[in-house]
Scaffold this motif. Structure first.
Motif, PDB file in Angstrom:
ATOM      1  N   TRP A  46       0.857  -1.181  -0.005  1.00  0.00           N
ATOM      2  CA  TRP A  46       0.055   0.107  -0.074  1.00  0.00           C
ATOM      3  C   TRP A  46       1.059   1.224  -0.126  1.00  0.00           C
ATOM      4  O   TRP A  46       1.586   1.353   0.834  1.00  0.00           O
ATOM      5  N   PRO A  47       0.889   2.243  -1.188  1.00  0.00           N
ATOM      6  CA  PRO A  47       1.500   3.198  -1.032  1.00  0.00           C
ATOM      7  C   PRO A  47       1.410   4.244   0.048  1.00  0.00           C
ATOM      8  O   PRO A  47       2.315   5.172   0.492  1.00  0.00           O
ATOM      9  N   HIS A  48       0.309   4.473   0.618  1.00  0.00           N
ATOM     10  CA  HIS A  48      -0.130   5.296   1.579  1.00  0.00           C
ATOM     11  C   HIS A  48       0.108   4.779   2.848  1.00  0.00           C
ATOM     12  O   HIS A  48      -0.172   5.842   4.002  1.00  0.00           O
ATOM     13  N   THR A  64       2.993   3.198   5.621  1.00  0.00           N
ATOM     14  CA  THR A  64       4.206   2.993   6.081  1.00  0.00           C
ATOM     15  C   THR A  64       4.546   1.384   6.047  1.00  0.00           C
ATOM     16  O   THR A  64       3.807   0.681   5.915  1.00  0.00           O
ATOM     17  N   ASN A  90       1.936  -1.463   6.442  1.00  0.00           N
ATOM     18  CA  ASN A  90       1.732  -2.305   5.715  1.00  0.00           C
ATOM     19  C   ASN A  90       1.578  -4.063   6.340  1.00  0.00           C
ATOM     20  O   ASN A  90       0.843  -4.804   5.990  1.00  0.00           O
ATOM     21  N   TYR A 106       7.903   5.341   3.780  1.00  0.00           N
ATOM     22  CA  TYR A 106       6.834   4.634   2.766  1.00  0.00           C
ATOM     23  C   TYR A 106       7.409   3.782   1.544  1.00  0.00           C
ATOM     24  O   TYR A 106       8.409   4.398   1.335  1.00  0.00           O
TER      25      TYR A 106
END
Ligand SMILES: Nc1ncnc2c1ncn2[C@@H]1O[C@H](COP(=O)(O)OP(=O)(O)OP(=O)(O)O)[C@@H](O)[C@H]1O
Length: 654
Positions: free
Chosen positions: A503-505, A507, A511, A547
């Motif tokens: 998940w890019p949003h 950390t 995740n 991130y």
């Protein structure tokens, strides 16, 4: 004079070295124990460290012989151990004295003719105090680019060679370069003399062996048997230590000027050919393992070729395993050069090294027997019994009755295109099964069907004994009968994707804890604690607050692996986990996967990394146009492909 006039040649394969040693140990009346390594050798042979104990486990006086710390040198140490056990059989030992022969402590390195272990780790730099953190070697960092090149020939290689020549000249020649390079380094897993990121299998195994067999020792002499440094054909007797200790005084009393003491330290020097700048030697490990004993750690170091020639051979071998092909003619040449740099095919060299080493053993053992150590310790401990097999590793243990995963007759079409036409696979707990095959043969689709990211049209999927129930929809297609069951089973089947899918949003830490907290309903604090543990395992402790976009591809993939592990899956599916990575990042991910294999995780791996598949897998399936064209053990499948298609495929890819 000792009769070793016609020693058997050292240069035999791993399986024969084992067989000879075990036979000699049995004749000597030893208690034999086997520590099975999770990987296998190039011929598919099982790998293990064998331990022979002659005498009682509670003996207060112990002589220890260790071979193969640097895998490829193992033929020498093995020959010494086997010969000494054989020629003194039947052994008649005083009650308080025992002999512990540890045969090929880095079995992977010996079998694959590498100085290092399966993770490119120099075991003799790995016995550092990991609690205190890895030592630093900043001067190596400046040389790394000149020592490790990507291309065997071409401008990149020429530039690296030029840079190395310039650096060597600046440092006053090889004598100035070697102490920096050989000091060991802990920052470049693809580099030379890499000490690792934690205790390796061989390190942990040595520790287990000494805990089991050396706990009662109060007086111990330990030989670690090496080749490759010092004058040709001369077996030097050394003792390596960080500081003076009573074992050194004992050694000097026994051997006089024949013993060279090497005191190590950042700026320390020695003319023995070994690195005084290094730490993490076996000597440190054995002393630590026997804190209540007076320990004399000895190294026999048999000189072979000149230092720069040996280093060249090591450098070439490092390139070969990173970027080359072991089975190619060039690969075979590099291997032959490396073996010759550590075990010369010269009968005189072999005779001298064997005869002198055995004399050192005799002398040490005579003195050990004469020491008064006050009899046996802890008489309640049982004396040696018959052969014991220790298999500390789930991957090495016999297959369980229920496979961890079984797929039967799987079919999948996309419209008119039939992609899978009855593919089946079964993996026992701890097994690694790799799927290879040309692009488009259906490998990824097969993995995606297993955890129902794609709906198979037909077939059975059984995870840890539970079959996914399917039903026919109104259009005649199969679909899962119970989505709650699918969710439950999915939670037990981890998937690592080519493109990481973090998940890019969130950390890295977020995740990792996301699924354990929301799917498994773990307490957040527990999930966080475990996430940190997993990040340590994949070498990303310092990246927990980053991130994904702030990480390299290799780091993202390692984070994705940690995320998969956080669900404690029964089976891990890896779909070309390195194919989206730049070549220099592939190694770090493969190392983590290899570690998972060593730890006994069940894995199905789709990969184009043939050499890796060969080393790490228990079984390989070759897929062609949606069917399993051929399957078998890696050594057999790669060496003797039965089908023409597999032959062609391997010719293109190897
Ligand atoms: N969702 C989809 N829709 C239509 N066709 C698909 C779909 N997914 C895969 N295919 C087709 O199925 C075939 C097998 O693809 P798959 O990705 O399983 O092969 P692969 O062996 O993993 O190949 P590669 O090694 O290139 O990844 C290919 O022809 C592909 O185009």
């Amino acid at each position: 004079m000792r009769d070793v006039s016609a020693p058997r040649p050292y240069s035999v394969g791993f399986a024969e070295l084992r067989q000879r040693f075990r036979k000699a140990a049995e004749r000597a009346g030893a208690e034999l124990t086997e520590y099975v390594h999770p990987l296998h050798g190039p011929g598919g042979e099982a790998l293990a460290t064998d331990v022979a104990l002659i005498g009682r486990r509670n003996a207060s006086k112990l002589m220890v012989l260790i071979s193969g710390t640097h895998g490829v040198e193992g033929q020498f140490g093995s020959a010494c151990q086997t010969q000494w056990l054989e020629e003194n059989a039947p052994w008649r030992l005083p009650e308080d004295t025992a002999i512990l022969a540890i045969h090929l402590i880095n079995p992977w390195g010996t079998a694959w003719s590498r100085r290092v272990n399966e993770d490119n780790v120099d075991l003799n730099r790995n016995f550092v105090d990991w609690q205190a953190g890895a030592p630093k070697n900043d001067r190596y960092a400046d040389l790394h680019g000149a020592l490790v090149w990507r291309e065997w020939e071409g401008s990149g290689r020429a530039n690296a060679d030029e840079a190395l020549a310039a650096a060597t000249a600046k440092l006053g020649g090889h004598a100035g370069l070697a102490p920096i390079v050989e000091a060991g380094q802990y920052d470049f897993p693809d580099g030379l003399f890499f000490g690792g990121t934690g205790p390796t299998w061989s390190n942990r195994t040595l520790h287990d062996i000494l805990s089991s067999f050396a706990g009662a020792a109060r007086e111990a002499i330990v030989f670690d048997l090496h080749t490759g440094a010092g004058p040709y054909g001369y077996p030097a007797l050394l003792s390596v230590a960080e500081n003076e200790h009573d074992g050194l005084a004992w050694g000097k009393a026994v051997f006089g000027p024949a013993l060279s003491v090497v005191l190590t330290g950042k700026e320390a020097t020695t003319d023995t050919g070994i690195a005084a700048t290094a730490t993490g030697y076996v000597s440190a490990a054995v002393r630590k393992a026997m804190p209540d004993a007076r320990v004399l750690p000895l190294v026999i170091e048999c000189g072979t070729l000149d230092g720069p020639v040996v280093m060249d051979a090591v450098q070439a071998d490092n390139w070969l395993h990173l970027y080359g092909k072991v089975d190619s003619p060039l690969g075979q040449r590099i291997k032959a050069t490396l073996r010759a740099a550590f075990i010369p095919e010269d009968p005189d060299w072999q005779w001298n090294c064997l005869a002198t080493s055995l004399r050192y053993f005799d002398r040490a053992f005579a003195d050990l027997k004469a020491v008064d150590a006050g009899g046996c310790n802890d008489a309640s401990r049982a004396p040696a019994m018959a052969t014991t097999i220790v298999q500390p590793h789930p991957a090495a243990s016999a297959a369980r009755a229920t496979p961890a995963i079984e797929v039967v007759n799987l079919h999948k079409s996309f419209g008119q295109l039939e992609v899978l036409s009855g593919v089946g696979l079964s993996a026992s707990a701890g097994e690694v099964v790799s799927m290879i095959g040309s692009s488009g043969s259906g490998k990824s689709t097969f993995l995606r069907c297993i955890n129902l990211l794609e709906q198979p049209n037909d077939g059975r999927i059984i995870v840890d004994g539970e079959e996914i129930r399917m039903k026919k929809a109104s259009d005649g297609k199969a679909q899962p009968a119970d989505m709650r069951q699918v969710e439950r089973i999915r939670a037990r089947v981890g998937m690592v994707f080519q493109s990481f899918n973090l998940w890019p949003h969130l950390t890295v830490l977020e995740n990792i804890i996301e699924a354990p907290v929301h799917v498994l309903k773990e307490r957040r604090a527990d999930a966080v604690e475990r996430a940190h543990e997993l990040l340590r395992k994949v070498g990303l402790s310092d990246k927990h607050a980053h991130y994904p976009g702030q990480l390299s591809g290799g780091q993202q993939q390692r984070a994705a692996i940690a995320r998969t592990l956080a669900m404690q899956p029964k089976v891990i599916l890896l779909d070309e986990p390195t194919s989206a990575l730049d070549p220099e990042l592939v190694g770090e991910v493969l190392r983590v996967i290899r570690q998972l294999a060593e730890e006994g995780n069940t894995m199905i791996l789709v990969t184009h990394e043939m050499q890796f598949a060969r080393e790490v897998s228990h079984k390989i399936l070759f897929l062609h146009r949606g069917k399993v064209e051929e399957e078998g053990a890696p050594a057999e499948l790669f060496a003797n492909p039965r089908s023409e298609r597999l032959r062609q495929f391997l010719a293109r890819t190897l």
